[in-house]
Design an enzyme around this catalytic site. Sequence first.
Site, PDB file in Angstrom:
ATOM      1  N   SER A 124       0.783  -1.239   0.000  1.00 45.37           N
ATOM      2  CA  SER A 124       0.000   0.000   0.000  1.00 45.37           C
ATOM      3  C   SER A 124       0.810   1.282   0.000  1.00 45.37           C
ATOM      4  CB  SER A 124      -0.957   0.015   1.199  1.00 45.37           C
ATOM      5  OG  SER A 124      -2.087  -0.784   0.937  1.00 45.37           O
TER       6      SER A 124
ATOM      7  N   LYS B 202       0.224   3.843  -2.665  1.00 47.21           N
ATOM      8  CA  LYS B 202      -0.743   4.950  -2.590  1.00 47.21           C
ATOM      9  C   LYS B 202      -0.072   6.310  -2.419  1.00 47.21           C
ATOM     10  CE  LYS B 202      -4.510   2.161  -0.621  1.00 47.21           C
ATOM     11  NZ  LYS B 202      -3.892   0.886  -0.195  1.00 47.21           N
TER      12      LYS B 202
ATOM     13  N   SER C 162      -5.921   3.783   4.527  1.00 46.45           N
ATOM     14  CA  SER C 162      -5.354   3.038   3.411  1.00 46.45           C
ATOM     15  C   SER C 162      -6.423   2.315   2.604  1.00 46.45           C
ATOM     16  CB  SER C 162      -4.300   2.034   3.905  1.00 46.45           C
ATOM     17  OG  SER C 162      -3.529   1.546   2.842  1.00 46.45           O
TER      18      SER C 162
END
Length: 386
Positions: free
Chosen positions: A59, A62, A119
Amino acid sequence: MYWKRRTIAILLGVFLWASACVPVQAEISISAPSAILIESSTGQVIYEVNATERRSPASITKIMTLLLAFEQIEAGKIKLDDKVITSEYASSMGGSQVFLAEGEVQTLETMLKCIAVASGNDASVAVAEHIAGSEEAFVGMMNEKAAELGMTDTHFEDCCGLSNSDNHYTSAKDVAIMSRALTVEHPEVFQYTQIWMEDITHETRQGTTSFTLSSTNKLLKQYQWATGLKTGSTDKAKYCLSATASKDGIDLIAVVMGAPDYKVRFQDAQTLLNYGFGVCNLYVDANGDNLPVLPVEGGVAETVPLKYQGEFRYLDTKGNAMEQVEKVIDLPETVAAPVEAGKEAGVARYLLNGAEIGSVPILYAQSVAKAEYRDYLEQIWKMYLL
């Protein structure tokens, strides 16, 4: 020919500098196989281990999604109060999510909070579709931006990091690069990455419900100087983290990739940040002092004002005393017209213990046209009238 060489001793109390600690550790030990520590304003690397090794980012992908979103906001192409509609595809994302329903509408700002705090994979895809029309098109933008930033060990295949593909990869160094681009160019992101918990409201056909966003970045509670930035974990990537922190005027970015568990990634990040704050000594010259005007030969004006191109920053990690920095101004005796504003007139050089550590160009602040025959006649007429 250069005639003016003014040497100015930079006094400690005149210009900003911070954290004058000498090195307290010759080396540090972390468990993660790949990591890097940089100072944010200069981009200088303080510590690294296997920093260019290509790894699955999970993640922390991102970070690039957020960077592109803030760029689009700055460009006026989207706004924080835009209504972002969740598609069926976006709502189907697994992993970390904020449980957006198909057709659900949230403001872009709420979606950014869902990404930065919790997230949310579903929120990431919804924002990608809002910006580019599809996740595929947005991923193309991500890869273009990575190339623009010089992220040579990066290739994205999605906007949230769920992919287990071997072609979705980055490196600790590249994560630091995009983290720096996001936080330096768009410091407003810290308004979101420093949120620990915040409620959002789901409004769907099934009714209205409240949902609490809870930060995945435990450093916000564990480390008093933490300001962000993004966590990530999958079976393939293990545990990753890009951690930002600020103390005594120094901003650091610590990236940890492939840590064996979630506790280790936070411990490693704290180790890196503590080391950085212990050894970093940042010198900043805002270049607010007045420069002399430069005589112009054959121009419509007799002199031209000057300006610095910008401030000067130098990061020392060897315990040097920053009050020993000297600034040397190099300018020509005169300049011949025409003079163009923004062109380089000279340079300000910075010396530490006799060695040059950097420089800042000195520019013409105004344009001065070359004098023509009628200009000389006007000057004579004005002198006669006086």
